[in-house]
Design a protein around this motif. Sequence first.
Motif, PDB file in Angstrom:
ATOM      1  N   THR A 172       0.803  -1.222   0.000  1.00  0.00           N
ATOM      2  CA  THR A 172       0.000   0.000   0.000  1.00  0.00           C
ATOM      3  C   THR A 172       0.844   1.285   0.000  1.00  0.00           C
ATOM      4  O   THR A 172       0.573   2.180  -0.795  1.00  0.00           O
ATOM      5  CB  THR A 172      -0.954   0.000   1.207  1.00  0.00           C
ATOM      6  N   LYS A 213      -3.206  -7.484  -6.383  1.00  0.00           N
ATOM      7  CA  LYS A 213      -4.473  -7.350  -5.650  1.00  0.00           C
ATOM      8  C   LYS A 213      -4.641  -5.946  -5.095  1.00  0.00           C
ATOM      9  O   LYS A 213      -5.745  -5.450  -4.966  1.00  0.00           O
ATOM     10  CB  LYS A 213      -4.503  -8.354  -4.486  1.00  0.00           C
ATOM     11  N   MET A 258      -1.955  10.663   1.330  1.00  0.00           N
ATOM     12  CA  MET A 258      -2.049   9.284   0.864  1.00  0.00           C
ATOM     13  C   MET A 258      -1.056   8.394   1.613  1.00  0.00           C
ATOM     14  O   MET A 258      -1.375   7.266   1.991  1.00  0.00           O
ATOM     15  CB  MET A 258      -1.766   9.198  -0.648  1.00  0.00           C
ATOM     16  N   GLN A 259       0.160   8.921   1.837  1.00  0.00           N
ATOM     17  CA  GLN A 259       1.148   8.128   2.580  1.00  0.00           C
ATOM     18  C   GLN A 259       0.675   7.892   4.009  1.00  0.00           C
ATOM     19  O   GLN A 259       0.867   6.830   4.570  1.00  0.00           O
ATOM     20  CB  GLN A 259       2.510   8.825   2.598  1.00  0.00           C
ATOM     21  N   SER A 289      -1.889   5.151   3.920  1.00  0.00           N
ATOM     22  CA  SER A 289      -1.229   3.871   3.657  1.00  0.00           C
ATOM     23  C   SER A 289      -0.507   3.381   4.896  1.00  0.00           C
ATOM     24  O   SER A 289      -0.568   2.207   5.245  1.00  0.00           O
ATOM     25  CB  SER A 289      -0.195   4.017   2.540  1.00  0.00           C
ATOM     26  N   SER A 306      -2.920   2.074   7.451  1.00  0.00           N
ATOM     27  CA  SER A 306      -3.511   0.774   7.133  1.00  0.00           C
ATOM     28  C   SER A 306      -2.473  -0.338   7.298  1.00  0.00           C
ATOM     29  O   SER A 306      -2.775  -1.397   7.844  1.00  0.00           O
ATOM     30  CB  SER A 306      -4.145   0.806   5.745  1.00  0.00           C
ATOM     31  N   THR A 313     -10.831 -12.601  -3.551  1.00  0.00           N
ATOM     32  CA  THR A 313     -10.996 -11.224  -3.983  1.00  0.00           C
ATOM     33  C   THR A 313     -11.583 -10.358  -2.865  1.00  0.00           C
ATOM     34  O   THR A 313     -11.984 -10.859  -1.820  1.00  0.00           O
ATOM     35  CB  THR A 313     -11.858 -11.182  -5.255  1.00  0.00           C
ATOM     36  N   TYR A 314     -11.621  -9.058  -3.084  1.00  0.00           N
ATOM     37  CA  TYR A 314     -12.179  -8.148  -2.093  1.00  0.00           C
ATOM     38  C   TYR A 314     -13.647  -8.467  -1.859  1.00  0.00           C
ATOM     39  O   TYR A 314     -14.390  -8.694  -2.811  1.00  0.00           O
ATOM     40  CB  TYR A 314     -12.067  -6.692  -2.565  1.00  0.00           C
ATOM     41  N   THR A 363     -13.495   1.973  -3.939  1.00  0.00           N
ATOM     42  CA  THR A 363     -12.490   2.916  -3.469  1.00  0.00           C
ATOM     43  C   THR A 363     -13.220   4.159  -2.970  1.00  0.00           C
ATOM     44  O   THR A 363     -14.377   4.381  -3.304  1.00  0.00           O
ATOM     45  CB  THR A 363     -11.528   3.343  -4.591  1.00  0.00           C
ATOM     46  N   THR A 376      -7.628   8.415  -4.969  1.00  0.00           N
ATOM     47  CA  THR A 376      -8.558   7.400  -4.497  1.00  0.00           C
ATOM     48  C   THR A 376      -7.805   6.454  -3.574  1.00  0.00           C
ATOM     49  O   THR A 376      -6.607   6.256  -3.708  1.00  0.00           O
ATOM     50  CB  THR A 376      -9.143   6.582  -5.660  1.00  0.00           C
ATOM     51  N   PHE A 377      -8.544   5.873  -2.647  1.00  0.00           N
ATOM     52  CA  PHE A 377      -7.942   4.956  -1.691  1.00  0.00           C
ATOM     53  C   PHE A 377      -8.866   3.766  -1.539  1.00  0.00           C
ATOM     54  O   PHE A 377     -10.085   3.937  -1.431  1.00  0.00           O
ATOM     55  CB  PHE A 377      -7.750   5.682  -0.356  1.00  0.00           C
ATOM     56  N   PRO A 378      -8.312   2.527  -1.543  1.00  0.00           N
ATOM     57  CA  PRO A 378      -9.187   1.363  -1.439  1.00  0.00           C
ATOM     58  C   PRO A 378      -9.960   1.363  -0.112  1.00  0.00           C
ATOM     59  O   PRO A 378      -9.396   1.589   0.959  1.00  0.00           O
ATOM     60  CB  PRO A 378      -8.219   0.192  -1.495  1.00  0.00           C
ATOM     61  N   ASN A 437      -8.779  -0.974   2.830  1.00  0.00           N
ATOM     62  CA  ASN A 437      -7.693  -0.527   3.708  1.00  0.00           C
ATOM     63  C   ASN A 437      -8.218   0.368   4.819  1.00  0.00           C
ATOM     64  O   ASN A 437      -7.753   0.307   5.952  1.00  0.00           O
ATOM     65  CB  ASN A 437      -6.637   0.210   2.895  1.00  0.00           C
ATOM     66  N   PRO A 477      -7.959 -10.756   1.599  1.00  0.00           N
ATOM     67  CA  PRO A 477      -8.301 -10.075   0.352  1.00  0.00           C
ATOM     68  C   PRO A 477      -7.147  -9.232  -0.181  1.00  0.00           C
ATOM     69  O   PRO A 477      -7.072  -8.933  -1.358  1.00  0.00           O
ATOM     70  CB  PRO A 477      -9.480  -9.178   0.739  1.00  0.00           C
ATOM     71  N   LEU A 478      -6.233  -8.881   0.712  1.00  0.00           N
ATOM     72  CA  LEU A 478      -5.178  -7.930   0.368  1.00  0.00           C
ATOM     73  C   LEU A 478      -3.916  -8.632  -0.120  1.00  0.00           C
ATOM     74  O   LEU A 478      -3.203  -8.117  -0.974  1.00  0.00           O
ATOM     75  CB  LEU A 478      -4.854  -7.132   1.638  1.00  0.00           C
TER      76      LEU A 478
END
Lengths: 422, 315
Positions: free
Chosen positions: A225, A253, B29-30, B33, B36, B148-149, B156, B163-165, B168, B236-237
């Motif tokens: 990430t 993924k 964003m960092q 991340s 998460s 899968t997710y 997102t 955008t961020f999932p 997370n 999922p990740l």
Amino acid sequence: MTKKNLVGFLVSVILILALVLSLVGVFSQPVAAASKKPILIGHLHPLTGSFAMFGTACATGIDVAIDEINLGGGVLGRPLKVINRDTKISPSVGLREAKDLVLSKKVDFLMGNISSGVALAISGFAKEAKVIYVVTGSRSTKITEDKGHRYVFRIGANEFSRVSAVAQLAAEKWGDKAKRIVMINPDYGYGHACANYFKEEYGKRVSGIEVVSADWPKLGTSDFTPYISKFMASNGEMLFHSLYGGDYLSFVKQAVPAGVYKKFYVVGASCGGTETVCEMKKTDPAPLGEILSDEFPYWEIDNPKAKEVAARFMDKAGTSYASYESVLGYTSVYALKDAIEAVGAVDTEKIVDYLEGREIDSPIGKVKIQAIDHQALWPPYAGTMAFTPDYPWPHITDIWYPHPIEKVYHSPEYIKELRKGK
Amino acid sequence: MLLCSPDRVMFKSGERGIYSDMNLQALLMQLLSGLSSGMLIYLIAVGLSLIFGTLKVFNLAHGAIYMLGAYLCVWLTSSFEQIPGMFWWAVILGPFLVALFGGLVEVVLLRRIYGWHFMYEFILTFGLILIISDLVKILWGGGFHSITYPWPLNGTVKVAAGTFPLYNLFLVAVGVSIFFGLRALLRYTRLGKVIRGVTYNREIMSALGENVPAVYTVVFMLGCWLGGLGGALATPLVAVTLGMDTTVIIQCFIVVVIGGLGSLTGAFIGALILGLLDAFGIMVLPQLTIAFGFILMAVILIVRPYGLMGRREYE
């Protein structure tokens, strides 16, 4: 019986049983086998841990080849036999197992391996012991170039040929659009070599490229990430990586939902073949449109033998895919068989002389072994990832490899120059 | 929130990744991340810390427990695909099975060696790693597994200009909830009070008539449940594969050393620091990625050998 006695009793029963069974083993060997002593191949590969699927795939290929050969009467009337050993991705374990195979099991040949560090350790011993070592899955150019010697061969591509092939294809497809590159490569020899080769090979064909950022996650990283958010905020246009296996799966993924495949032209050295992507379903985030290399895309290879052999591997291993490691193990066994039959004996020196510069047979067609570095000129097929109706997992399509094939392997002059100082 | 226009060149940097013009968007964003990543590690590390705090056993097999949770979740999800929302049932059921397995291990094996030299604990828990890894290989093979997710977290969210999932963000929420949940459990419930009592003084609690061995079993099961939950929520990740435990257990060790062995708040803070350090570290010095955690650990060990929130007795 008290508890202690019971344990003692059980232990002695087990020991006696073990002794009896081993004696049965000694005496049950047919007397006639003395004249038909098997020709032994020591196969060294990770058989446990996160790289186990590569080792077992290679073992499958070796088994299929040996079954076929023994069914046809063996080599010079002698059967072939393989002894599998787990290297645990550790150079010291690999070296120990190789020594044991050669010194106490008296194997005639060594074969296999995916980790270049382990392969180099085994190769050093093979040189000393004068035993032929056929490397299958390790990709470091060092094995055959800087540290190459008379007894080491590689049947399979190397990191330079892989990267050169994908760089050429990427330059042709996206060269005019993608100049700013972000890179993510595992922080060890293979990742650094791939990053350098890509810069060189892509830079040779596309002018004005700039590496905007280069990241070095540890091999075995599962959470990408922070890397993804970092390069999503960059102004890069192309993403180059040399992630493979579980790292690659985790990366995809996380990268697909984050929009990496929309923002970047993605190029990878090799994701680790079908055993890596076979778990991706059509509904999953998939690396569609990515340029990758693979050494056995049997679904598109224009040779009926490729699909036929692939079917045999799938049958033997009980999988829905055939692996490049299987075909490399298979080809290596046949190369040794042909060499032994041609020279008429299991004579290491003569076999080396025979194989140097020889065109060997393989399920993908004839493959030449370069005399100077014992590197098979195996085509590093490059293509674009997509789903097709016949296969449940994504795979490379529109396969292509540079012609003539010599162009994606270092030339004899280059290797001579490289070895000069040593 | 967004101060710079998104179309502006976000950073000019050489290959070394030194940003001369950082913008708020990239930093945000960092930050997300890092949070998460940190929370995912926290979910696993807190179980390790909890077990050490009460049982004084350093469970080397905690990574293998995480792997077992991941495999169970993948197996349950893919075997009962036809059931809608099976992933969520697997997230409930998988860690529960892991906890039962943990209970069995505690009662049959660990219980015998309390109070022995710590070397025996290391040998036993190291042996467990090998046993669990081989068990997983026998049951599910050597290949990669992936799911899968899950709905409804497969999308997102827009964060400022990026955008961020969603998944997370969900992990961050779970991590924070587990942190407060555990605190509440230990502070306000009777079980929590007993656990704290046993942690401080086992003999006195025993003399007061508490069933100390049972408390140990419960705590070990709770620790394994947390490890299994981390594994299940990671599926999922990440790719589920043999050997996925080794990377994670090293990160867990770093987290508990930073935070202080046995401290739950310490594990939370340690995981946050590690996650954020990794996320911001790669912006500045990407070539040192591998070393960040270890450098941090070395600094903490020099400055505060018992960890940020640890007590001196574990020095």
